[in-house]
Design a protein around this motif. Structure first.
Motif, mmCIF file in Angstrom:
data_model
loop_
_atom_site.group_PDB
_atom_site.id
_atom_site.type_symbol
_atom_site.label_atom_id
_atom_site.label_comp_id
_atom_site.label_asym_id
_atom_site.label_seq_id
_atom_site.Cartn_x
_atom_site.Cartn_y
_atom_site.Cartn_z
ATOM 1 N N LEU A 87 -14.026 59.353 -65.786
ATOM 2 C CA LEU A 87 -15.243 58.694 -65.282
ATOM 3 C C LEU A 87 -15.151 57.175 -65.463
ATOM 4 O O LEU A 87 -15.513 56.410 -64.562
ATOM 5 C CB LEU A 87 -16.467 59.229 -66.025
ATOM 6 C CG LEU A 87 -17.083 60.487 -65.429
ATOM 7 C CD1 LEU A 87 -18.133 61.067 -66.356
ATOM 8 C CD2 LEU A 87 -17.716 60.179 -64.073
ATOM 9 N N LEU A 88 -14.654 56.777 -66.635
ATOM 10 C CA LEU A 88 -14.550 55.335 -66.877
ATOM 11 C C LEU A 88 -13.544 54.687 -65.929
ATOM 12 O O LEU A 88 -13.752 53.575 -65.444
ATOM 13 C CB LEU A 88 -14.173 55.067 -68.339
ATOM 14 C CG LEU A 88 -15.266 55.433 -69.352
ATOM 15 C CD1 LEU A 88 -14.767 55.277 -70.784
ATOM 16 C CD2 LEU A 88 -16.518 54.590 -69.156
ATOM 17 N N VAL A 89 -12.452 55.408 -65.665
ATOM 18 C CA VAL A 89 -11.450 54.880 -64.720
ATOM 19 C C VAL A 89 -12.068 54.774 -63.324
ATOM 20 O O VAL A 89 -11.897 53.765 -62.628
ATOM 21 C CB VAL A 89 -10.176 55.768 -64.712
ATOM 22 C CG1 VAL A 89 -9.263 55.397 -63.554
ATOM 23 C CG2 VAL A 89 -9.422 55.630 -66.025
ATOM 24 N N VAL A 90 -12.808 55.819 -62.933
ATOM 25 C CA VAL A 90 -13.457 55.807 -61.611
ATOM 26 C C VAL A 90 -14.469 54.661 -61.535
ATOM 27 O O VAL A 90 -14.515 53.918 -60.546
ATOM 28 C CB VAL A 90 -14.139 57.170 -61.325
ATOM 29 C CG1 VAL A 90 -15.039 57.077 -60.117
ATOM 30 C CG2 VAL A 90 -13.080 58.246 -61.104
ATOM 31 N N ILE A 91 -15.271 54.512 -62.598
ATOM 32 C CA ILE A 91 -16.270 53.430 -62.612
ATOM 33 C C ILE A 91 -15.580 52.082 -62.468
ATOM 34 O O ILE A 91 -16.004 51.221 -61.708
ATOM 35 C CB ILE A 91 -17.105 53.485 -63.915
ATOM 36 C CG1 ILE A 91 -18.058 54.682 -63.860
ATOM 37 C CG2 ILE A 91 -17.890 52.194 -64.126
ATOM 38 C CD1 ILE A 91 -18.767 54.970 -65.174
ATOM 39 N N ARG A 92 -14.483 51.943 -63.208
ATOM 40 C CA ARG A 92 -13.731 50.671 -63.155
ATOM 41 C C ARG A 92 -13.200 50.426 -61.735
ATOM 42 O O ARG A 92 -13.323 49.332 -61.184
ATOM 43 C CB ARG A 92 -12.588 50.736 -64.178
ATOM 44 C CG ARG A 92 -11.559 49.661 -64.054
ATOM 45 C CD ARG A 92 -12.075 48.343 -64.539
ATOM 46 N NE ARG A 92 -11.091 47.304 -64.326
ATOM 47 C CZ ARG A 92 -11.292 46.038 -64.589
ATOM 48 N NH1 ARG A 92 -12.435 45.637 -65.080
ATOM 49 N NH2 ARG A 92 -10.356 45.151 -64.383
ATOM 50 N N LEU A 93 -12.598 51.464 -61.156
ATOM 51 C CA LEU A 93 -12.035 51.324 -59.803
ATOM 52 C C LEU A 93 -13.126 50.976 -58.795
ATOM 53 O O LEU A 93 -12.946 50.096 -57.948
ATOM 54 C CB LEU A 93 -11.338 52.612 -59.373
ATOM 55 C CG LEU A 93 -9.955 52.888 -59.955
ATOM 56 C CD1 LEU A 93 -9.475 54.263 -59.549
ATOM 57 C CD2 LEU A 93 -8.950 51.840 -59.478
ATOM 58 N N THR B 137 -27.177 45.212 -58.924
ATOM 59 C CA THR B 137 -27.224 46.678 -58.900
ATOM 60 C C THR B 137 -25.939 47.252 -59.487
ATOM 61 O O THR B 137 -25.973 48.172 -60.306
ATOM 62 C CB THR B 137 -27.397 47.171 -57.442
ATOM 63 O OG1 THR B 137 -28.583 46.575 -56.928
ATOM 64 C CG2 THR B 137 -27.529 48.688 -57.390
ATOM 65 N N ALA B 138 -24.814 46.684 -59.070
ATOM 66 C CA ALA B 138 -23.524 47.159 -59.581
ATOM 67 C C ALA B 138 -23.443 46.951 -61.092
ATOM 68 O O ALA B 138 -22.984 47.830 -61.825
ATOM 69 C CB ALA B 138 -22.386 46.427 -58.884
ATOM 70 N N GLU B 139 -23.913 45.806 -61.559
ATOM 71 C CA GLU B 139 -23.844 45.523 -62.997
ATOM 72 C C GLU B 139 -24.776 46.445 -63.779
ATOM 73 O O GLU B 139 -24.429 46.932 -64.847
ATOM 74 C CB GLU B 139 -24.205 44.062 -63.258
ATOM 75 C CG GLU B 139 -23.058 43.122 -62.905
ATOM 76 C CD GLU B 139 -23.437 41.655 -63.012
ATOM 77 O OE1 GLU B 139 -22.558 40.823 -62.806
ATOM 78 O OE2 GLU B 139 -24.610 41.351 -63.299
ATOM 79 N N ARG B 140 -25.974 46.679 -63.212
ATOM 80 C CA ARG B 140 -26.934 47.564 -63.884
ATOM 81 C C ARG B 140 -26.360 48.977 -63.976
ATOM 82 O O ARG B 140 -26.419 49.612 -65.023
ATOM 83 C CB ARG B 140 -28.245 47.598 -63.097
ATOM 84 C CG ARG B 140 -29.385 46.820 -63.763
ATOM 85 C CD ARG B 140 -30.725 47.246 -63.237
ATOM 86 N NE ARG B 140 -30.798 47.365 -61.800
ATOM 87 C CZ ARG B 140 -31.084 46.360 -60.969
ATOM 88 N NH1 ARG B 140 -31.296 45.157 -61.462
ATOM 89 N NH2 ARG B 140 -31.150 46.552 -59.686
ATOM 90 N N PHE C 292 -25.383 50.873 -67.446
ATOM 91 C CA PHE C 292 -26.029 52.138 -67.782
ATOM 92 C C PHE C 292 -24.987 53.247 -67.931
ATOM 93 O O PHE C 292 -25.025 54.032 -68.872
ATOM 94 C CB PHE C 292 -27.042 52.478 -66.678
ATOM 95 C CG PHE C 292 -27.579 53.872 -66.760
ATOM 96 C CD1 PHE C 292 -28.526 54.204 -67.719
ATOM 97 C CD2 PHE C 292 -27.135 54.855 -65.887
ATOM 98 C CE1 PHE C 292 -29.024 55.497 -67.805
ATOM 99 C CE2 PHE C 292 -27.624 56.147 -65.966
ATOM 100 C CZ PHE C 292 -28.569 56.465 -66.927
ATOM 101 N N ALA C 293 -24.057 53.272 -66.982
ATOM 102 C CA ALA C 293 -23.128 54.403 -66.911
ATOM 103 C C ALA C 293 -22.109 54.403 -68.047
ATOM 104 O O ALA C 293 -21.835 55.453 -68.636
ATOM 105 C CB ALA C 293 -22.405 54.402 -65.568
#
Lengths: 383, 225
Positions: free
Chosen positions: A31-37, A252-255, A259-260
């Motif tokens: 999930l963290l890799v996906v969020i980063r990508l 929005t992306a930063e929020r 959060f995530a």
């Protein structure tokens, strides 16, 4: 028996617990890799979209009449060309302004009609900033010709184009934009200054603001305050709709990311911690035995922390692969404009291998301490 | 070999019930096969684990082979247990993911395991486990499991074996076999303290102690070996 071998055998024996723990870690890392990508992709996509939209800050001479400016599309006044360097040298400049591009713009006759002439200086970006300068550099003697203008003049790349006594080589014919760029002739700043006989002058500095603030946060007041200190002979106009949309997108992306990421970390830690606690509970008798056999607190703790770290290493590697597989498969569909920019970040694997075992060990720390503190007599007594 | 002086340990096992030992003093010379008897919950296991350095008494002292074990640090006591004591439990407490041989070697360093390899193999042979050496505990019978536990207790050549109801889950034949091996260990120079609520160990005992409600009911008296 070496500790590692003992841990591996235990993992194999309690494979249900081990697999669940591993799945938790794999899911968290993936999930963290996906969020980063996706976060990187969102930034890249937004940057591209904004670039396509153009600059959103226009810094023009103070004495320019804004009404006239908007009716003609350019300032009829000028600033000294070194204004861009003075603005760039301000310590606070690149917090509020970036991608500074000096330009000189006028309406000139070409052929039997008028066209817009825009001379562009090289873009200046903040020091240490890895951003690619936006816009494009035009070498002296070259010209980029708008779609309609090129069609009227029959200009093609490589052909010569006489402009008020100067001969320019057409380097590029621009695609149809549906804007006044279609009747624009882009040249280097020096060529425009020579054509217009305005040496050392510019009519505008185009820029992009930090796009960190939405309209309700009154970014223009802050931009104007910053500019007043750096370039008092200029005023700044902000294309607010564009800036606001960009700021909202970024916020929005930063929020979402703010959060995530903690949510994923929190759930991952709880998952690993609970499973480690269950493992300790399941192994109470075994722990009593190890105590009876002479294991000290350090070795007992190492059994559990080492187990967590080992799962962390496996979770990091598998999570990295899974995260990249998901991100690289679905990412381009979510961000089609910059789909070609998707690539695995190999540095993330190093980070994952470093951080995940430590994270897993930290999550298992409390259960490990419970194991250490456990009274072996409680489980070994037959009474 | 074992000297306990005014040993007291109380703790709550269930709400309202207290099991422990009260002012217990005893001495077990080296070479004895001591049997500690008493009804369930009288504190037998508490006394055994206190002697084994696993349950610190609230008062009193325990000396094993001349060492006051509770004056040692936790790490020193762990080392002492590893080098001088062997434990056998009613529930065997074998490590389920290790083979028979690995269970016997459990807790040893690699070099120690290498040094004691021949001794361990001889124990495996003597205890009739040769064809089960690579089996896991889940595939063993109760008698085999207790023989593995016995081999583990003897593997590091301890001076004292502490056995807590070692035959509680065994049939009479296997129980007899276990006591025979413990007796053989004693005859080879070791000391044995067995906790039991039955009389199976009586034929092997050189000394019998009786614990009732945490107190030693009978002064230790040597029996004929």
């Amino acid at each position: 028996m070496p500790l590692l071998s003992l841990i591996l055998r235990e993992l194999r024996h309690h494979r249900f617990n081990a697999v669940l723990s591993l799945l938790g870690l794999v899911a968290a890392v993936a999930l963290l890799v996906v969020i980063r990508l996706l976060t990187t992709a969102a930034e890249r996509e937004t940057r591209r979209v904004v670039r396509d939209l153009g600059f959103n800050l226009r810094i023009i001479p103070r004495e320019t009449d804004p009404e006239l400016f908007f009716s003609t599309g350019y300032s009829d006044k000028t600033l000294p060309a070194d204004a861009v360097q003075r603005l760039a040298s301000g310590a606070q400049t690149f917090i509020s302004f970036n991608h500074l591009t000096a330009s000189l713009e006028r309406r000139i006759p070409i052929g039997d009609r008028e066209a817009l002439l825009t001379g562009l200086g090289p873009a200046v970006v903040g020091g240490g900033d890895k951003k690619q300068p936006m816009g494009f550099n035009i070498a002296q003697g070259k010209a980029h010709v708008g779609f309609l203008l090129a069609r009227r003049l029959g200009a093609k790349p490589g052909t010569s184009l006489p402009v008020q006594g100067r001969l320019l080589t057409v380097e590029k014919v621009l695609v149809e934009s549906g804007t006044d760029d279609d009747i624009r002739l882009f040249t280097s700043l020096a060529d425009a200054q020579a054509i217009l006989n305005l040496p050392g002058r510019i009519s505008e500095i185009k820029a992009i603001d930090c796009l960190c603030l939405t309209a309700d946060q009154d970014p223009l007041t802050q931009l104007r305050a910053a500019l007043a200190k750096l370039l008092p002979e200029a005023q700044v106009l902000q294309m607010r709709t564009m800036a606001d949309a960009r700021a909202k997108q970024r916020q929005t992306a930063e929020r979402y990311s703010r959060f995530a990421v903690p949510l994923v970390l929190g759930i991952g830690a709880a998952w690993v911690g609970i499973l480690a606690a269950l493992n300790v509970r399941e192994r109470r008798a075994e722990l009593g035995l190890w105590r009876a056999l002479g294991y000290g607190s350090g070795r007992i703790a190492a059994l559990f922390l080492g187990r967590a770290a080992l799962l962390g290493i496996a979770g990091a590697a598998l999570g990295y692969l899974l995260g990249n597989a998901i991100g690289l498969h679905y990412g381009p569909k979510l961000y089609p404009v910059t789909a070609g920019g998707f690539a695995a970040e190999h540095a993330l694997l190093g980070w994952a291998l470093l951080v995940t075992p430590a994270f897993a060990a930290l999550a298992a720390f409390l259960p490990a301490m419970i194991a250490v503190a456990q009274d072996p007599a409680e489980t070994l007594r037959a009474d | 070999m074992v000297t306990c002086s005014h040993l007291t340990r109380n703790f709550t096992t269930r709400p309202g019930s207290v099991a422990g030992i009260l002012d217990v003093s005893l001495e077990i010379p080296a070479g004895e096969f001591a049997v500690l008897q008493g009804p369930s919950g009288c504190g037998k296991s508490t006394l055994l684990l206190s002697i084994g350095g696993m349950l610190r008494p609230e008062s009193g002292s325990v000396s094993v082979a001349g060492t006051d074990i509770y004056s040692l640090s936790a790490a020193q006591r762990a080392d002492f247990r590893a080098s001088r004591l062997g434990f056998v439990f009613q529930l065997f407490h074998l490590v389920p993911y290790l083979t028979v041989r690995e269970n016997i070697l459990a807790g040893m360093s690699t070099s120690q395991a290498r040094t004691l390899a021949a001794h361990v193999d001889s124990l495996i042979h003597d205890l009739g486990l040769s064809d089960r050496r690579n089996a896991h505990p889940s595939t063993l019978s109760a008698g085999e499991r207790q023989r593995v536990a016995l081999a583990r207790a003897m593997a590091r050549k301890p001076t004292l074996i502490l056995a807590d109801e070692p035959t509680g889950n065994l049939d009479p034949a296997n129980a007899h076999l276990v006591f025979q091996h413990l007796d053989r260990f004693r005859r080879d120079g070791g000391t044995v303290l067995v906790v039991t609520h039955g009389n199976d160990a009586a034929p092997f005992a050189t000394r019998t102690l009786r614990l009732e409600s945490g107190r030693l009911a009978q002064n230790p008296a040597p029996l004929s070996a």
